[in-house]
Scaffold this active site. Structure first.
Site, PDB file in Angstrom:
ATOM      1  CE  LYS A  98      40.210  42.278  44.354  1.00 12.08           C
ATOM      2  NZ  LYS A  98      39.315  41.287  44.977  1.00 12.08           N
TER       3      LYS A  98
HETATM    4  N1  5IU Z   1      37.211  39.619  41.476  1.00 10.87           N
HETATM    5  C1  5IU Z   1      36.551  40.033  40.355  1.00 10.87           C
HETATM    6  N2  5IU Z   1      37.133  40.915  39.512  1.00 10.87           N
HETATM    7  C2  5IU Z   1      38.376  41.396  39.712  1.00 10.87           C
HETATM    8  C3  5IU Z   1      39.045  40.951  40.880  1.00 10.87           C
HETATM    9  C4  5IU Z   1      38.473  40.064  41.714  1.00 10.87           C
HETATM   10  O1  5IU Z   1      35.434  39.629  40.081  1.00 10.87           O
HETATM   11  O2  5IU Z   1      38.905  42.158  38.896  1.00 10.87           O
HETATM   12  I1  5IU Z   1      40.899  41.596  41.214  1.00 10.87           I
HETATM   13  C5  5IU Z   1      36.656  38.642  42.432  1.00 10.87           C
HETATM   14  C6  5IU Z   1      35.372  39.046  43.076  1.00 10.87           C
HETATM   15  C7  5IU Z   1      34.734  37.737  43.307  1.00 10.87           C
HETATM   16  C8  5IU Z   1      35.178  36.859  42.159  1.00 10.87           C
HETATM   17  O3  5IU Z   1      35.267  37.169  44.486  1.00 10.87           O
HETATM   18  O4  5IU Z   1      36.418  37.411  41.759  1.00 10.87           O
HETATM   19  C9  5IU Z   1      34.232  36.826  40.965  1.00 10.87           C
HETATM   20  O5  5IU Z   1      33.027  36.279  41.347  1.00 10.87           O
HETATM   21  P1  5IU Z   1      31.816  36.034  40.299  1.00 10.87           P
HETATM   22  O6  5IU Z   1      32.337  34.987  39.346  1.00 10.87           O
HETATM   23  O7  5IU Z   1      30.722  35.541  41.168  1.00 10.87           O
HETATM   24  O8  5IU Z   1      31.507  37.349  39.635  1.00 10.87           O
END
Ligand code: 5IU
Length: 481
Positions: free
Chosen positions: A314
């Protein structure tokens, strides 16, 4: 002067006045090019402009046209010279409609059915000629031919030929390099590097602003209706193609979010889920024991199981800062992550900064246009801005992280995080939907799953379950159309 001599003299003159530039240029499509042909400069050199117009007019395949139309901007002065010399009425095609008054895109008088010749300076993919062609056809004009000064030999003439437009060029890139070399304007190495570039970037496709894309004469459909396989041919980005190919051949649109804190856990997770994923998403800075060996093992696993490494960095700063964060530093991300996430917030400079650090490697990014967390500040206006940014930089941006159908452009790959089968929130702002909802309702191409798989008793079995859910939802989506 014989036509050939006139052309050679003209190219030498164009080189002398700085029309032919060598360096590192970003073309309209976002493609990085070692050469830029800036014909706009001829308006300061009336004699050269006259010669350019003469050489172009001499190439017309038919003796008679009713109208000549210049494609904005550089096509306009050339078309004007042709128009006055040949007493041929001219049309101007605006870049944008004025937004007031008649909102006309085309200026000038015409009658339906008249035969119009298009004039353009340079052709890369042919998108610009195509846009004008669409406008002229809407006015019921007949447009069969387009004359361009330089054909960069990057696929544009073939793209337009397949749509029934005959493109005639005064000179091709190969010919121009030969002539400039012959006259001592450039050296062998410059010529070779340009020709090498052209050869490796000769498969462009036309994607119009309206997001409907055209390749080989077939009007293509909306992103959501198309198979990954078929979308391979509408994108110019090698990594978008690679991802489409992985998804179709492995039958998986699952990305696992590997948010673990040790290299051992990371490698072990990658080994387990590797055969079932298209992407492994990392947050490399949460590892407590990062080392070069960690990425070497990841790269090996990615090659063995055919998935791509996707660092969810990001990036969000100005171009110069992100260039240093991307290349070098503790993680040297550009070296091992084929894809990274990027915020659109800083504007175009962030893309330019990142691209300045890739040094010829095939690399791409995914723009974060929306977030899954509750109260995310990504407004519709912000999403629109991200879409525009992506369209202007298709040689780096391959898609979006999103929560809704932010783009129907089949080139872009939509990835949706916040996916889990058994939970709807995590207590820290994360909001979940199921793979089916992500794919069928929100338009995701790829689902990103973290804890749903990582924290399962058997992560491999969980990965298979998520993969099957997500891929069958995708098949349902394309078959329903
Ligand atoms: N992630 C999110 N939401 C977003 C973005 C990135 O959850 O809007 I941009 C990332 C954070 C984590 C993964 O690395 O995606 C989701 O993980 P979980 O499935 O454990 O919540």
């Amino acid at each position: 002067m014989a036509h050939r001599d006139l052309l050679e003299q003209c190219l030498v003159d164009l080189h002398r006045i700085g029309v032919v530039k060598f360096g590192n240029f970003t073309l309209k499509s976002g493609m990085q090019s070692p050469i830029y042909f800036d014909l706009r400069m001829i308006i300061s050199y009336p004699k050269i402009m006259e010669t350019v117009a003469e050489l172009m007019w001499a190439k017309r395949p038919n003796p008679d046209y009713d109208l000549v139309c210049g494609v904005a901007y550089t096509g306009l002065p050339i078309a004007t010279v042709i128009s006055t010399k040949q007493e041929l009425p001219m049309l101007i095609r605006r870049k944008e409609s004025k937004g007031y008054g008649t909102k006309k895109l085309v200026e000038g008088n015409y009658e339906e059915g008249q035969n119009c010749l298009m004039i353009e300076d340079v052709i890369v993919s042919g998108s610009s000629v195509y846009e004008t062609l669409e406008t002229l056809k809407e006015l019921n004009l007949k447009v069969d031919d387009a004359i361009v000064f330089l054909d960069r030999e990057q696929g544009g003439a073939a793209n337009l030929a397949s749509m029934g437009v005959n493109v005639i060029s005064v000179v091709t890139m190969t010919q121009m390099m030969g002539i400039l070399l012959k006259h001592g304007c450039i050296n062998q190495a410059t010529s070779e590097s340009v020709l090498e570039f052209v050869e490796s970037h000769n498969d462009t496709s036309i994607v119009t602003k309206e997001k409907s894309s055209c390749k080989n004469g077939i009007d293509v459909m909306d992103r959501k209706k198309r198979s990954f396989e078929s979308r391979t041919s509408v994108t110019n980005h090698p990594l978008a193609r690679k991802l489409f190919e992985i998804m179709s051949s492995k039958k998986t649109n699952l990305c696992v979010a590997a948010d673990v804190t040790t290299s051992k856990e990371l490698i072990s997770l990658a080994e387990k889920v590797g055969p079932h994923i298209c992407l492994l998403k990392t947050h490399i800075d949460i590892l407590t024991d990062f080392s070069k060996e960690t990425v070497e093992s990841l790269k090996e696993l990615a090659a063995t199981h055919n998935f791509m490494l996707f660092e969810d960095r990001k990036f969000g700063d100005i171009g110069s800062t992100v260039a240093s964060q991307y290349s070098g530093g503790a993680y040297n991300i550009v070296d091992w992550a084929e894809l990274v996430t990027v915020h659109g917030l800083p504007g175009d400079g962030i893309i330019k900064g990142l691209m300045s650090a890739i040094n010829g490697r095939p690399r791409g990014c995914v723009l974060v246009s929306e977030m899954s967390s509750s109260g995310a500040l990504t407004s519709q206006e912000y999403v629109n801005g991200c879409c525009k940014m992506a369209q202007n930089h298709t040689y780096f941006v391959i898609g979006f992280v999103s929560q809704s159908n932010v783009s129907s452009d089949p080139r872009f790959i939509l990835m949706t995080p916040g996916v889990q089968l058994d939970k709807s929130v995590d207590g820290l702002g994360q909001q979940y939907v199921t793979p089916r909802v992500a794919v069928l309702e929100r338009g995701a191409d790829v689902v990103i799953v973290g804890r749903g798989i990582r924290e399962a008793e058997d992560p491999e079995a969980a990965a298979i379950k998520y993969k099957e859910e997500a891929f069958s939802a995708y098949l349902e989506r394309i078959e329903a159309q």
